[in-house]
Design an enzyme around this catalytic site. Structure first.
Site, PDB file in Angstrom:
ATOM      1  N   ARG A  25       0.864  -1.179   0.000  1.00  0.00           N
ATOM      2  CA  ARG A  25       0.000   0.000   0.000  1.00  0.00           C
ATOM      3  C   ARG A  25       0.900   1.228   0.000  1.00  0.00           C
ATOM      4  NH1 ARG A  25       2.457   1.874   3.650  1.00  0.00           N
ATOM      5  NH2 ARG A  25       0.920   3.520   3.722  1.00  0.00           N
ATOM      6  N   GLY A  26       0.257   2.408  -0.137  1.00  0.00           N
ATOM      7  CA  GLY A  26       1.054   3.623  -0.305  1.00  0.00           C
ATOM      8  C   GLY A  26       1.163   3.885  -1.801  1.00  0.00           C
ATOM      9  N   ALA A  27       0.878   5.137  -2.192  1.00  0.00           N
ATOM     10  CA  ALA A  27       0.710   5.433  -3.620  1.00  0.00           C
ATOM     11  C   ALA A  27       1.898   5.013  -4.502  1.00  0.00           C
ATOM     12  CB  ALA A  27       0.398   6.917  -3.781  1.00  0.00           C
ATOM     13  N   ARG A  61      -7.173  -0.586  -6.899  1.00  0.00           N
ATOM     14  CA  ARG A  61      -7.520   0.467  -5.918  1.00  0.00           C
ATOM     15  C   ARG A  61      -7.753   1.766  -6.685  1.00  0.00           C
ATOM     16  NH1 ARG A  61      -4.199   1.096  -0.493  1.00  0.00           N
ATOM     17  NH2 ARG A  61      -6.143   1.997   0.244  1.00  0.00           N
ATOM     18  N   ASP A  96      -1.969  10.698  -2.112  1.00  0.00           N
ATOM     19  CA  ASP A  96      -2.359   9.714  -3.134  1.00  0.00           C
ATOM     20  C   ASP A  96      -2.701  10.375  -4.459  1.00  0.00           C
ATOM     21  OD1 ASP A  96      -2.964   8.397  -0.397  1.00  0.00           O
ATOM     22  OD2 ASP A  96      -2.773   6.784  -1.867  1.00  0.00           O
ATOM     23  N   ASN A 150      -5.410  12.328   0.654  1.00  0.00           N
ATOM     24  CA  ASN A 150      -4.493  11.480   1.430  1.00  0.00           C
ATOM     25  C   ASN A 150      -5.335  10.696   2.435  1.00  0.00           C
ATOM     26  OD1 ASN A 150      -1.803  10.540   2.025  1.00  0.00           O
ATOM     27  ND2 ASN A 150      -1.931  11.663   3.946  1.00  0.00           N
ATOM     28  N   LYS A 151      -4.667   9.877   3.212  1.00  0.00           N
ATOM     29  CA  LYS A 151      -5.335   8.996   4.172  1.00  0.00           C
ATOM     30  C   LYS A 151      -6.377   9.723   5.009  1.00  0.00           C
ATOM     31  CE  LYS A 151      -5.025   5.538   4.451  1.00  0.00           C
ATOM     32  NZ  LYS A 151      -6.042   4.708   3.729  1.00  0.00           N
TER      33      LYS A 151
HETATM   34  O1  MRU Z   1      -4.471   3.112   2.212  1.00  0.00           O
HETATM   35  P1  MRU Z   1      -2.994   3.326   2.070  1.00  0.00           P
HETATM   36  O2  MRU Z   1      -2.203   2.772   3.207  1.00  0.00           O
HETATM   37  O3  MRU Z   1      -2.492   2.903   0.731  1.00  0.00           O
HETATM   38  O4  MRU Z   1      -2.832   4.905   2.139  1.00  0.00           O
HETATM   39  C1  MRU Z   1      -1.559   5.453   2.018  1.00  0.00           C
HETATM   40  C2  MRU Z   1      -1.527   6.918   2.180  1.00  0.00           C
HETATM   41  O5  MRU Z   1      -2.526   7.574   2.351  1.00  0.00           O
HETATM   42  C3  MRU Z   1      -0.178   7.571   2.016  1.00  0.00           C
HETATM   43  O6  MRU Z   1      -0.086   8.703   2.816  1.00  0.00           O
HETATM   44  C4  MRU Z   1       0.009   7.988   0.553  1.00  0.00           C
HETATM   45  O7  MRU Z   1      -0.234   6.898  -0.301  1.00  0.00           O
HETATM   46  C5  MRU Z   1       1.359   8.518   0.286  1.00  0.00           C
HETATM   47  S1  MRU Z   1       2.593   7.281   0.400  1.00  0.00           S
HETATM   48  C6  MRU Z   1       4.092   7.951   0.037  1.00  0.00           C
END
Ligand code: MRU
Length: 349
Positions: free
Chosen positions: A46-48, A89, A238, A248-249
């Site tokens: 996970r994470g963009a 996603r 994201d 973002n999250k």
């Molecule tokens: O649901 P996730 O864990 O994929 O969400 C991740 C985030 O919101 C991060 O802050 C974002 O992807 C940036 S990662 C460098």
């Protein structure tokens, strides 16, 4: 320990299983686009930026797995792999950015060379996307680090670290770069309900390198800001759209509002691959809605009544007016807006 979120071993991809961290640390192996798509959907990765790199490898794996087929069938299989990965996603634009890079190459070379050669070139591009991500994070980290005072406590939300990228991280990349510059930086991590990326992943990642970290629950940051314990907020993103709005999250918006109230700079670490100018404003960013189980319990333990109605938007949108600066690999865009983002992208195109 240096965190290697995704690695290519011989003929396959391995990814750290982020669902079980920090209680267990292990790699899972991937051999097809479908498997990688499942890994993205179920949050093994996970994470963009990490999602984007994983998707690129998903395409490379699919090409490799179908090398014995006639070109027509190979092309059909590749087309469906692109489609499947694109549905894994919805919010992180890096997924679509990486798939487009892979698709552009695929379309350029599909009529030339053998299936084996096509597969080799797709794998080479996936490796390049991974390497480029690490390099970008180091550049972005340096630009962000210069913004910080010599000693600072940084609040972060979710995990925008090495685990969310191919390495170094974006928001946590700024922290790492600042420490490498000799600054005395400590991290305050929101636990980040409901999936606990802060408590599980950011905390684990910082501990691996001995970076000082204090964990708080999501409802404590206002109190700490009021106490003067937070010098800056740095989060990842994201998707940043044309007017500078930031997805973002879930919970990021809340932190941005609090930061504004307390005159604390709110920075967004944002590789250029996360900017999507095809969307004008944050209102139009697709926000993933995840399963209700993530809210009613965790890892098999349920604490809310089964009948309860639940909402579980996984991301929120922070309006550009609350963002002090977008930290990119090409420099910082202070108080981002449509014109500044356009100028930045023009400079690099
Ligand atoms: O649901 P996730 O864990 O994929 O969400 C991740 C985030 O919101 C991060 O802050 C974002 O992807 C940036 S990662 C460098």
């Amino acid at each position: 320990m240096k965190v290697e979120t995704l690695r290519w071993i011989g003929d396959h991809l391995e990814m750290i299983d982020q669902r079980v961290l920090p209680l267990e640390f292990n790699y899972l192996s991937y051999y097809s686009a479908s498997d990688v798509s499942d890994g993205i959907r179920t949050m093994v990765v996970r994470g963009a930026p990490a999602i984007g790199v994983a998707a690129a490898y998903g395409i490379a794996l699919e090409a490799q797995a179908n090398q014995d087929f006639h070109k027509d069938i190979f092309v059909e299989k590749m087309e469906s792999a692109f489609k499947e990965l694109a549905t894994s996603r919805p919010t992180a634009v890096n997924l679509f950015w990486a798939l487009k890079k892979m698709k552009d190459l695929f379309e350029d070379i599909v009529n030339e060379g053998s299936v084996v050669e096509i597969a080799e070139k797709l794998l080479a591009l996936a490796h390049a996307i991974r390497e480029e991500d690490i390099a970008i994070n180091h550049d972005l980290g340096m630009h962000g680090a210069r913004l910080l005072p010599d000693e600072a406590a940084i609040l972060t939300h979710c995990n925008a670290g090495a685990l969310a990228t191919a390495g170094h991280g974006t928001a946590l990349g700024v922290v790492r770069s600042a420490i490498q510059m000799g600054k005395k930086i400590s991290v305050i991590a929101d636990e980040t309900r409901p999936f606990l990326q802060g408590a599980r992943l950011t905390a684990w990642e910082m501990i691996q390198e001995g970076i000082p970290l204090t964990l708080i629950t999501d409802n404590m940051s206002g109190h700490l800001m009021r106490e003067g314990k937070i010098d800056a907020v740095i989060v990842g993103t994201d998707r940043v759209v044309a007017n500078g709005d930031v997805a973002n999250k879930i919970g990021t918006y809340m932190v941005a509002v609090l930061a504004k109230r307390h005159n604390i700079p709110f920075y967004v670490a944002c590789p250029l691959s996360t900017i999507d100018t095809s969307i004008d404003s944050g209102e139009d960013i697709p926000i993933e809605e995840r399963s209700s189980d993530e809210v009613t319990g965790f890892r098999g333990l349920q604490w809310a009544p089964s009948e309860v109605k639940v909402r579980n938007p996984s991301f929120d949108v922070t309006p550009a007016e609350l963002v002090s600066g977008l930290i990119t690999e090409k420099g910082v865009v202070f108080q981002p807006d449509k014109v500044k983002i356009k100028t930045l992208l023009k400079k690099v195109s």
